[in-house]
Design a protein around this motif. Structure first.
Motif, short mmCIF file in Angstrom:
data_model
loop_
_atom_site.label_atom_id
_atom_site.label_comp_id
_atom_site.label_asym_id
_atom_site.label_seq_id
_atom_site.Cartn_x
_atom_site.Cartn_y
_atom_site.Cartn_z
N VAL A 87 0.82 -1.21 0.00
CA VAL A 87 0.00 0.00 0.00
C VAL A 87 0.86 1.27 0.00
CG1 VAL A 87 -1.97 -1.13 1.10
CG2 VAL A 87 -0.25 0.00 2.52
N GLY A 88 2.08 1.17 -0.52
CA GLY A 88 2.99 2.31 -0.56
C GLY A 88 3.90 2.31 0.65
N SER A 89 4.75 3.33 0.72
CA SER A 89 5.63 3.45 1.89
C SER A 89 4.84 4.10 3.01
CB SER A 89 6.87 4.27 1.55
OG SER A 89 6.54 5.64 1.44
N TYR A 90 5.34 4.01 4.23
CA TYR A 90 4.54 4.54 5.33
C TYR A 90 4.41 6.05 5.29
CZ TYR A 90 8.46 5.90 8.39
OH TYR A 90 9.56 6.51 8.93
N VAL A 91 5.27 6.75 4.55
CA VAL A 91 5.12 8.20 4.41
C VAL A 91 4.43 8.59 3.10
CG1 VAL A 91 7.03 8.81 5.92
CG2 VAL A 91 7.47 8.46 3.50
N ARG A 92 4.32 7.66 2.17
CA ARG A 92 3.63 7.90 0.89
C ARG A 92 2.65 6.75 0.64
NH1 ARG A 92 6.12 12.17 -1.18
NH2 ARG A 92 8.35 12.34 -1.30
N LEU A 93 1.58 6.79 1.42
CA LEU A 93 0.57 5.72 1.33
C LEU A 93 -0.29 5.91 0.08
CD1 LEU A 93 -0.40 5.79 5.08
CD2 LEU A 93 0.81 3.94 3.89
N ASP A 94 -0.66 4.79 -0.53
CA ASP A 94 -1.52 4.79 -1.71
C ASP A 94 -2.96 4.59 -1.24
OD1 ASP A 94 -2.98 4.21 -4.02
OD2 ASP A 94 -1.38 2.99 -4.90
N LEU A 95 -3.68 5.69 -1.08
CA LEU A 95 -5.04 5.67 -0.55
C LEU A 95 -5.96 4.77 -1.37
CD1 LEU A 95 -6.88 6.91 1.63
CD2 LEU A 95 -7.36 8.75 0.02
N GLU A 96 -5.87 4.86 -2.69
CA GLU A 96 -6.72 4.03 -3.55
C GLU A 96 -6.45 2.54 -3.32
OE1 GLU A 96 -6.45 5.20 -7.63
OE2 GLU A 96 -7.06 7.26 -7.18
N ARG A 97 -5.19 2.19 -3.20
CA ARG A 97 -4.83 0.78 -2.99
C ARG A 97 -5.36 0.29 -1.64
NH1 ARG A 97 -4.76 -3.99 -4.43
NH2 ARG A 97 -3.02 -5.26 -3.82
N ILE A 98 -5.25 1.14 -0.63
CA ILE A 98 -5.77 0.76 0.69
C ILE A 98 -7.27 0.50 0.61
CG2 ILE A 98 -6.18 1.56 3.06
CD1 ILE A 98 -3.51 3.15 2.78
N ILE A 99 -8.01 1.40 -0.03
CA ILE A 99 -9.47 1.26 -0.15
C ILE A 99 -9.82 0.00 -0.94
CG2 ILE A 99 -11.56 2.30 -1.12
CD1 ILE A 99 -10.53 3.60 1.50
N GLU A 100 -9.05 -0.30 -2.00
CA GLU A 100 -9.28 -1.53 -2.79
C GLU A 100 -9.24 -2.78 -1.93
OE1 GLU A 100 -6.36 -1.83 -5.86
OE2 GLU A 100 -7.22 -0.20 -7.04
N LEU A 101 -8.42 -2.77 -0.87
CA LEU A 101 -8.26 -3.94 0.00
C LEU A 101 -9.41 -4.09 1.00
CD1 LEU A 101 -4.42 -3.68 0.63
CD2 LEU A 101 -5.62 -5.30 -0.87
N ARG A 102 -10.32 -3.12 1.03
CA ARG A 102 -11.51 -3.14 1.88
C ARG A 102 -11.20 -3.42 3.36
NH1 ARG A 102 -13.07 -7.40 -1.22
NH2 ARG A 102 -13.85 -8.34 0.67
N PRO A 103 -10.29 -2.64 3.95
CA PRO A 103 -9.95 -2.89 5.36
C PRO A 103 -11.11 -2.52 6.28
CG PRO A 103 -8.97 -0.84 4.64
CD PRO A 103 -9.58 -1.48 3.41
N ASP A 104 -11.24 -3.29 7.36
CA ASP A 104 -12.17 -2.87 8.41
C ASP A 104 -11.38 -2.17 9.53
OD1 ASP A 104 -11.00 -5.12 9.57
OD2 ASP A 104 -12.87 -6.21 9.80
N LEU A 105 -10.05 -2.16 9.39
CA LEU A 105 -9.19 -1.46 10.34
C LEU A 105 -7.81 -1.24 9.72
CD1 LEU A 105 -8.65 -0.40 13.26
CD2 LEU A 105 -7.93 -2.73 13.83
N CYS A 106 -7.30 -0.04 9.88
CA CYS A 106 -5.90 0.25 9.53
C CYS A 106 -5.19 0.58 10.84
CB CYS A 106 -5.79 1.44 8.59
SG CYS A 106 -6.32 1.11 6.91
N ILE A 107 -3.94 0.18 10.94
CA ILE A 107 -3.15 0.51 12.12
C ILE A 107 -1.98 1.37 11.65
CG2 ILE A 107 -1.89 -0.35 14.12
CD1 ILE A 107 -3.52 -2.95 13.87
#
Length: 180
Positions: A87-107
């Motif tokens: 989902v990208g590096s921790y300072v350059r997160l890929d928001l679209e990729r995160i949403i595609e994974l359908r998380p119910d929680l991000c840490i």
């Protein structure tokens, strides 16, 4: 053409939001994360995205890797983490990729992940639990809190006890050593 593209994007955003709602567990609880924010998280998270390599390592150490659905670019330990979606590096997160994974929680990590991305995830309905490990004691506290969040309290307690024991052992061994 521009209106058509705009409408397609709106429909996509609505569909993503509905997919997130449909995939979320019915039970939720409100917790306070290490950033001092009150966050509503699922009782039993099933689709977790780690937003920092250290978080990925803790999730694996807690034996909860089966719920880990995405990790950051440099999450390479344990080796099994390398096979998970990025989902990208921790300072350059890929928001679209995160949403595609359908998380119910991000840490997340409070002073590592961009606040704007964390805020955007929250606005899209994805709960983000932030950790703020600044010392050995707050790392242990982060492990204990993740144990509660991920329903792995017993394992987190054992890890914390082991870490404290090892620290005490080193401290005892060094107690007679002169200052260097």
């Amino acid at each position: 053409m521009r209106n058509l593209l705009s409408n397609i994007l709106k429909v996509g955003a609505i569909a993503a939001g509905l997919a997130l709602l449909a995939g979320s567990p019915s039970g939720a609880r409100t917790v306070t994360d290490q950033a001092g924010r009150r966050v509503e998280i699922p009782d039993h998270p099933q689709r977790v995205v780690s937003l920092a390599p250290s978080i990925t390592e803790i999730v694996f150490a807690l034996g909860q890797e089966q719920i880990l659905k995405g990790v950051t670019s440099y999450s390479d330990f344990p080796p099994e983490a390398s096979g998970l979606p990025r989902v990208g590096s921790y300072v350059r997160l890929d928001l679209e990729r995160i949403i595609e994974l359908r998380p119910d929680l991000c840490i997340a990590v409070k002073d590592g992940n961009p606040k704007a991305t964390v805020d955007r995830l929250q606005a899209l309905g994805v709960p983000v639990y932030a950790l703020d490990p600044r010392s050995v004691s707050t790392v242990i506290q982060a492990i204990l809190e993740m144990g509660v969040v991920l329903n792995a309290e017993d394992r987190a307690e054992r890890m914390a006890r082991d870490m404290r024991s090892r620290i005490e052992h080193v401290t005892a061994r060094l107690s007679g050593a002169g200052r260097r």
